[in-house]
Design an enzyme around this catalytic site. Structure first.
Site, PDB file in Angstrom:
ATOM      1  N   CYS A 255       0.853  -1.196   0.000  1.00 45.34           N
ATOM      2  CA  CYS A 255       0.000   0.000   0.000  1.00 45.34           C
ATOM      3  C   CYS A 255       0.886   1.242   0.000  1.00 45.34           C
ATOM      4  O   CYS A 255       1.733   1.398   0.882  1.00 45.34           O
ATOM      5  CB  CYS A 255      -0.906  -0.006   1.227  1.00 45.34           C
ATOM      6  SG  CYS A 255      -1.936   1.490   1.366  1.00 45.34           S
TER       7      CYS A 255
ATOM      8  N   CYS B 264       6.988  13.920   4.080  1.00 43.98           N
ATOM      9  CA  CYS B 264       7.739  12.829   3.434  1.00 43.98           C
ATOM     10  C   CYS B 264       8.077  11.681   4.376  1.00 43.98           C
ATOM     11  O   CYS B 264       8.648  10.674   3.948  1.00 43.98           O
ATOM     12  CB  CYS B 264       9.026  13.375   2.819  1.00 43.98           C
ATOM     13  SG  CYS B 264      10.238  13.967   4.023  1.00 43.98           S
TER      14      CYS B 264
ATOM     15  N   CYS C 190      17.834  27.311  15.117  1.00 44.30           N
ATOM     16  CA  CYS C 190      16.489  27.584  15.617  1.00 44.30           C
ATOM     17  C   CYS C 190      15.565  26.398  15.382  1.00 44.30           C
ATOM     18  O   CYS C 190      15.931  25.416  14.734  1.00 44.30           O
ATOM     19  CB  CYS C 190      15.923  28.839  14.956  1.00 44.30           C
ATOM     20  SG  CYS C 190      15.576  28.636  13.196  1.00 44.30           S
TER      21      CYS C 190
END
Length: 298
Positions: free
Chosen positions: A203, A248, A258
């Site tokens: 899948c 992703c 930061c």
């Protein structure tokens, strides 16, 4: 036309071309024998091979083995060892030449660094082709090199890895869909994909073996507990305070700087809570930075 200029059949009126033709004439006079030949574009490799043989003939010499002339030798410009010419590697495109052991070490170091191997000559950008590396590399390293080249050619957002542990083949989404459509009807709509290497279905949404006759939602309900390998990754991520990109799914580690993260895929988010950044601005109220990540003790 260039051939006719060089042979003197036609005189050029262009000053730049005339200068180049004169330079060629001066070079021709340095040879004991030099005859220009017109080579078709389709035979250019033939001309390159002649040039390569000509270079080799000038940098090799017969080694004296005590019984007259021996094997042809050539000095590697990296290790300065006199090497049998059949153990010398020539980089395609630039013809720079090095011994097999030096090339083997060079390519192995580049593989460890996670980069593709280029010609060792300083400033040369010729890429070492995978096909020719079989002369000095272990077949397994050639396969790794091929995989590395494929990884760099596929965009981060396009990369798909086969979820089967014994396969884990890398594919692009477009390549995967095209291969699936050749043997499976409706794969694009239902999310089924067929691995190009192991040929098993999985899948694309859940990144698990294909759940026949079940939607992704039903599958997640029926499998509430994550797989062992997923548990291990989650445990490692929590222990090291990694954050997973929601776009992703790659893991991101903040070494310094930061909390505004721009992932390799281009998605921007807050490292503290994972909230998305929009138009270079946070959508959460988390602090943007921590002094401990900005100022380092020397």
């Amino acid at each position: 036309m260039l051939y006719q200029y060089v042979t003197g059949a036609i005189q050029t009126q262009n000053s730049k071309i005339s200068t180049l033709v004169n330079q060629v004439s001066l070079l021709q006079k340095k040879f004991a024998d030099c005859k220009p030949s017109l080579v078709a574009c389709s035979d250019i490799k033939f001309a390159f091979r002649f040039a390569k043989d000509a270079i080799v003939s000038q940098i090799t010499w017969p080694a004296d083995n005590g019984k007259g002339k021996g094997k042809l030798k050539e000095t590697c410009v990296i290790c300065y060892e006199d090497t049998d010419v059949y153990q010398i590697f020539s980089v395609d495109g630039c013809f720079h030449r090095y011994c097999f052991p030096c090339m083997k070490q060079h390519v192995e170091v580049k593989l460890l660094e996670g980069t593709t191997a280029k010609c060792p000559h300083e400033g040369c950008k010729s890429e070492v082709s995978i096909e020719t590396c079989g002369k000095f590399l272990d077949p397994k390293l050639v396969e790794i090199m091929s995989q590395r080249k494929k990884e760099t050619s596929i965009a981060v957002t396009e990369k798909v890895y086969c979820p089967y542990p014994r396969c884990s083949a890398l594919m692009s989404k477009s390549e995967l869909l095209e291969y699936t459509n050749s043997s499976f009807v409706g794969g694009e709509k239902c999310g089924a994909r067929k691995c190009v290497k192991c040929h098993y279905f999985f899948c694309i949404s859940c990144r698990v073996p294909w759940h026949y006759n079940m939607t992704c939602y039903d599958y997640k309900i029926s499998k509430p507990h994550p797989r062992t390998e997923d548990k291990m990754l989650d445990s490692l991520a929590k222990r090291n305070r990694w954050r997973q990109c929601v776009m992703c799914k790659n893991m991101v580690e903040l070494a310094e700087g930061c909390y505004h993260i721009t992932c390799r895929c281009g998605y921007e988010f807050c490292y503290t809570c994972g909230a998305k950044w929009k138009n270079k601005k946070p959508t959460c109220s988390c602090p943007i930075w921590d002094e401990r990540n900005i100022i380092r003790d020397r």
